[in-house]
Design a protein around this motif. Structure first.
Motif, mmCIF file in Angstrom:
data_model
loop_
_atom_site.group_PDB
_atom_site.id
_atom_site.type_symbol
_atom_site.label_atom_id
_atom_site.label_comp_id
_atom_site.label_asym_id
_atom_site.label_seq_id
_atom_site.Cartn_x
_atom_site.Cartn_y
_atom_site.Cartn_z
ATOM 1 N N ALA A 5 21.966 128.655 40.765
ATOM 2 C CA ALA A 5 22.957 127.747 40.187
ATOM 3 C C ALA A 5 23.286 128.173 38.756
ATOM 4 O O ALA A 5 24.448 128.152 38.343
ATOM 5 C CB ALA A 5 22.444 126.308 40.214
ATOM 6 N N ARG A 6 22.272 128.581 38.019
ATOM 7 C CA ARG A 6 22.512 129.036 36.646
ATOM 8 C C ARG A 6 23.325 130.326 36.639
ATOM 9 O O ARG A 6 24.218 130.503 35.810
ATOM 10 C CB ARG A 6 21.179 129.242 35.936
ATOM 11 C CG ARG A 6 21.355 129.627 34.496
ATOM 12 C CD ARG A 6 20.049 129.612 33.751
ATOM 13 N NE ARG A 6 20.294 129.943 32.363
ATOM 14 C CZ ARG A 6 19.449 130.587 31.593
ATOM 15 N NH1 ARG A 6 18.284 130.935 32.067
ATOM 16 N NH2 ARG A 6 19.744 130.858 30.360
ATOM 17 N N ARG A 8 25.482 131.243 38.920
ATOM 18 C CA ARG A 8 26.864 130.892 39.287
ATOM 19 C C ARG A 8 27.608 130.282 38.104
ATOM 20 O O ARG A 8 28.768 130.598 37.856
ATOM 21 C CB ARG A 8 26.884 129.927 40.465
ATOM 22 C CG ARG A 8 26.851 130.644 41.800
ATOM 23 C CD ARG A 8 26.995 129.665 42.935
ATOM 24 N NE ARG A 8 25.661 129.103 43.149
ATOM 25 C CZ ARG A 8 25.391 127.839 43.359
ATOM 26 N NH1 ARG A 8 26.347 126.957 43.407
ATOM 27 N NH2 ARG A 8 24.153 127.422 43.543
ATOM 28 N N LYS A 9 26.942 129.400 37.374
ATOM 29 C CA LYS A 9 27.579 128.785 36.212
ATOM 30 C C LYS A 9 27.904 129.831 35.150
ATOM 31 O O LYS A 9 28.979 129.814 34.553
ATOM 32 C CB LYS A 9 26.671 127.712 35.611
ATOM 33 C CG LYS A 9 26.590 126.457 36.431
ATOM 34 C CD LYS A 9 25.647 125.467 35.783
ATOM 35 C CE LYS A 9 25.440 124.245 36.642
ATOM 36 N NZ LYS A 9 24.469 123.313 36.068
ATOM 37 N N ASP A 12 30.884 131.902 36.331
ATOM 38 C CA ASP A 12 32.146 131.192 36.137
ATOM 39 C C ASP A 12 32.559 131.193 34.667
ATOM 40 O O ASP A 12 33.730 131.376 34.340
ATOM 41 C CB ASP A 12 32.032 129.753 36.646
ATOM 42 C CG ASP A 12 31.968 129.667 38.156
ATOM 43 O OD1 ASP A 12 32.356 130.657 38.818
ATOM 44 O OD2 ASP A 12 31.521 128.621 38.664
ATOM 45 N N ARG A 13 31.595 130.990 33.786
ATOM 46 C CA ARG A 13 31.900 130.975 32.350
ATOM 47 C C ARG A 13 32.346 132.350 31.872
ATOM 48 O O ARG A 13 33.276 132.472 31.078
ATOM 49 C CB ARG A 13 30.667 130.497 31.568
ATOM 50 C CG ARG A 13 30.926 130.359 30.109
ATOM 51 C CD ARG A 13 31.885 129.224 29.839
ATOM 52 N NE ARG A 13 32.220 129.223 28.423
ATOM 53 C CZ ARG A 13 33.418 128.975 27.943
ATOM 54 N NH1 ARG A 13 34.389 128.643 28.742
ATOM 55 N NH2 ARG A 13 33.644 129.031 26.655
ATOM 56 N N THR A 83 28.837 132.112 25.367
ATOM 57 C CA THR A 83 27.888 131.581 26.357
ATOM 58 C C THR A 83 26.571 131.155 25.731
ATOM 59 O O THR A 83 25.932 130.242 26.229
ATOM 60 C CB THR A 83 27.613 132.606 27.469
ATOM 61 O OG1 THR A 83 27.125 133.815 26.886
ATOM 62 C CG2 THR A 83 28.852 132.866 28.284
#
Length: 146
Positions: A5-6, A8-9, A12-13, A83
């Motif tokens: 999940a991290r 993927r985030k 996306d960023r 980021t």
């Protein structure tokens, strides 16, 4: 264990940061109409693969690829600044194969449509080889039983 999940985030960023930076800060004349389509980050968050498409012919694609490679340092520093991760991932730019795959599918669909039209044209004047209704029907009770 890696946190998908991290990843993927972060992917996306990175996609958003790279797209905005290309639009606002990179003024390379070789850079054509580049669209960032996808970004993938490895599980250890050390490497990021950025997929892109370029509107134009092969020379414009090659020029845009060279411009992206030369702007890689600026893009990586901007990703690191926005980021806030401990280790800024290295960026690898890969041309996306999606337009070529879509073009191939469109060509195949066009050929199938032409083939269907040929079959439809040949079948329009065709007649049945036997009777129009080849299925047996139950015998009517007209007088055969008596």
């Amino acid at each position: 264990m890696t946190d998908t999940a991290r990843a993927r985030k972060l992917a996306d960023r990175i996609r958003v940061v790279v797209a905005e930076t290309l639009q606002r800060r990179i003024k390379d004349p070789r850079l054509g109409y580049v669209t960032i389509t996808d970004t993938r980050v490895t599980g250890d968050l050390r490497e990021a693969t950025v997929f892109y498409t370029v509107y134009g012919d092969d020379t414009e694609r090659a020029a845009s690829a060279a411009a992206l490679e030369s702007a890689k340092g600026v893009l990586r520093s901007e990703v690191g600044r926005q980021t806030g991760v401990r280790f800024t991932p290295t960026l690898t730019f890969v041309p996306d194969a999606l337009p070529e795959n879509a073009r191939t599918i469109d060509d195949l669909l066009a050929r199938a449509k032409e083939s269907d039209a040929q079959v439809r044209a040949e079948a329009s004047g065709a007649t049945y080889a036997g009777e129009a209704d080849p299925y047996r029907k139950p015998a009517e009770e007209s007088g055969e039983d008596a």
